[in-house]
Design a protein around this motif. Structure first.
Motif, short mmCIF file in Angstrom:
data_model
loop_
_atom_site.label_atom_id
_atom_site.label_comp_id
_atom_site.label_asym_id
_atom_site.label_seq_id
_atom_site.Cartn_x
_atom_site.Cartn_y
_atom_site.Cartn_z
N PRO A 168 -29.62 51.91 49.46
CA PRO A 168 -31.00 51.49 49.76
C PRO A 168 -32.06 52.53 49.40
O PRO A 168 -33.24 52.18 49.28
CB PRO A 168 -30.96 51.25 51.28
N SER A 169 -31.64 53.78 49.20
CA SER A 169 -32.61 54.83 48.89
C SER A 169 -32.62 55.22 47.42
O SER A 169 -33.35 56.13 47.04
CB SER A 169 -32.32 56.08 49.74
N VAL A 170 -31.80 54.55 46.59
CA VAL A 170 -31.64 54.95 45.20
C VAL A 170 -32.30 53.95 44.25
O VAL A 170 -32.04 52.75 44.33
CB VAL A 170 -30.15 55.09 44.83
N LEU A 171 -33.15 54.47 43.38
CA LEU A 171 -33.66 53.69 42.26
C LEU A 171 -32.70 53.93 41.10
O LEU A 171 -32.74 54.99 40.47
CB LEU A 171 -35.07 54.12 41.88
N SER A 172 -31.83 52.97 40.84
CA SER A 172 -30.87 53.08 39.75
C SER A 172 -31.49 52.43 38.52
O SER A 172 -31.50 51.20 38.38
CB SER A 172 -29.55 52.40 40.13
N PHE A 173 -32.04 53.26 37.65
CA PHE A 173 -32.82 52.79 36.51
C PHE A 173 -31.91 52.70 35.29
O PHE A 173 -31.51 53.71 34.72
CB PHE A 173 -33.98 53.77 36.24
N SER A 174 -31.58 51.48 34.91
CA SER A 174 -30.63 51.26 33.83
C SER A 174 -31.35 50.94 32.52
O SER A 174 -32.29 50.15 32.49
CB SER A 174 -29.70 50.10 34.19
#
Length: 342
Positions: A24-30
Motif C-alpha cells: 500500500p505504500s509503494v508506487l510500482s512504476f512499470s
C-alpha cells in the motif's frame, strides 16, 4: 532512496512489479523508461520543464513500429483477406508515452497526465536525471504512496546509465533460465524486432520506408523482419547472453547493499521468502498483509516455446548460445570456461 528493478525481456520483472504494487505504500512504476524514445530519455545536457514535457510525449520508435503493424497479423486484417483496415489502426496510437505509462495507476490516465505535465512545466532548467526524480516523487505523493520503484523491460541494457545518474541507488536484478527466456523473447514481437535490429541494423532507406507508410505487409521491411527473416533460435540465445553480460559489466563494484539478484524460479517457488528478502533490500515500509496479497499474483506461465519443441540440433545451439549468460548467473553447476583453461 532510489529503487530500480532491472532485467532482460521476459524474465518475470513485470510480475515482480505487479507484486510490489500490492504494497500500500509503494508506487510500482512499470515501463517508464521503456515507453519513451530511447534516444531522448537519457539525453545529456540541461532542459527546462517545457522541453521535458515534449520529451515525455515521444514514444519508443521500435515499439511504435511493431504496434502500428499489429493488424498485419490478425486473420482477415487487410483488403487482401477480405476487409479494409482503418487508417488509424495502421498508424498506431498518438497517445503520449507518459500517458500510456500512467494507465497502470488509474482507469482514465488523461486527467492525471495533464496534471503531471502542468507540474513538470514549472520545473527549472536541469538535467533529465533530476527531472525524473522530481517526476517520480511528485507522482508518489500525488497517489498517496511513500516510496517508488521503477521497472522497465530490457532495463539491464541501460543499467550503466542508471548507475551513472544515481550512484547511490539500489538495483534488484531478476533473471530466469537462459534458454527458457530466449524462447519467450522469440515469441514476443517487440523483442523479435529488437533482436533483428541487434544482429542486422536497418539501413537509412529501410527506416525511411518503415516510418513513411502506408504499410503493405507484402513489402514492408518491419513485417519482413518479424515473419520471413526472424533471427534464428540461437540468435535469441546470443542476444540474451549479451544482455546479461551488459548487466554484469555495469554492475561491477556494486556491493550487496546496492545490488540484489533474484531468480524468477525462487519468486515462483519460494514466494513469501523471496518477497521478504526484496522488502528488506529495498527497506520497504512495514506492512503485515502485502506479501500475502502479492503471492496471489503468482502466475508461472510466460508465453514462449519449449525446448522439447526444438530439434536436437536447435537445442544444442540454443544452450551453447546461452552458456555465457548462464555462467555469469551461476546457473550451470560447472564453469566450462574454467575447465577448458585448467
Amino acid at each position: 532512496m532510489y529503487r530500480f528493478v532491472v532485467g532482460t525481456g521476459r524474465c518475470g520483472s513485470t510480475l515482480l512489479s505487479r507484486m510490489l504494487g500490492c504494497h500500500p505504500s509503494v508506487l510500482s512504476f512499470s515501463e517508464f523508461f521503456s515507453t519513451l524514445d530511447r534516444a531522448a530519455v537519457f539525453a545529456a545536457g540541461e532542459f527546462d520543464g517545457m522541453q521535458l514535457a515534449e520529451f515525455l510525449a515521444r514514444t519508443n520508435l521500435l515499439n511504435d513500429l511493431v504496434t502500428a503493424r499489429e493488424w498485419c497479423y490478425a486473420e482477415g486484417a487487410t483488403h487482401k483477406y477480405g476487409r479494409e483496415v482503418p487508417e488509424a489502426a495502421k498508424r498506431g496510437t498518438n497517445v503520449p508515452a507518459l500517458q500510456i505509462a500512467l494507465a497502470q495507476f488509474v482507469a482514465d490516465p488523461a486527467p492525471l497526465y495533464d496534471e503531471l505535465i502542468a507540474y513538470l512545466r514549472t520545473l527549472p532548467r536541469q538535467g533529465l536525471k533530476d527531472h525524473y526524480i522530481q517526476l517520480f516523487d511528485w507522482l508518489t505523493q500525488r497517489l498517496g504512496k511513500q516510496v517508488w520503484i521503477e521497472r522497465s523491460g530490457v532495463s539491464i541494457e541501460f543499467l550503466g546509465q542508471l548507475r551513472e545518474w544515481y550512484p547511490q541507488a539500489r538495483f534488484l536484478h531478476i533473471h530466469r533460465d537462459g534458454p527458457t527466456t530466449a524462447l519467450s523473447i522469440r515469441a514476443f514481437r517487440h523483442f523479435v524486432l529488437y533482436a533483428s535490429f541487434f544482429f542486422d541494423p536497418p539501413t537509412a532507406e529501410e527506416m525511411a520506408q518503415a516510418v513513411r507508410g502506408p504499410i503493405d505487409p507484402a513489402t514492408d521491411p518491419i513485417v519482413r523482419r518479424m515473419t520471413k527473416d526472424v533471427p534464428s533460435v540461437a540468435d535469441f540465445g546470443h542476444y540474451w547472453s549479451w544482455q546479461i553480460a551488459c548487466g554484469y559489466r555495469d554492475a561491477i563494484g556494486l556491493g550487496p547493499d546496492q545490488f540484489l539478484e533474484i531468480r524468477y524460479e525462487d519468486l515462483m517457488g519460494r514466494t513469501h521468502e523471496t518477497l521478504r528478502q526484496i522488502a528488506a533490500f529495498f527497506e520497504l515500509p512495514a506492512d503485515a498483509d502485502w506479501i500475502d496479497l502479492a503471492a496471489q499474483q503468482v502466475d508461472p506461465e510466460i508465453a514462449g516455446g519449449k525446448m522439447s519443441d526444438l530439434s536436437a540440433t536447435e537445442q544444442r545451439e540454443l544452450e551453447l548460445a546461452c552458456l555465457a549468460g548462464q555462467v555469469l548467473l551461476r546457473r550451470v553447476p560447472n564453469n566450462p570456461f574454467e575447465e577448458a583453461m585448467s
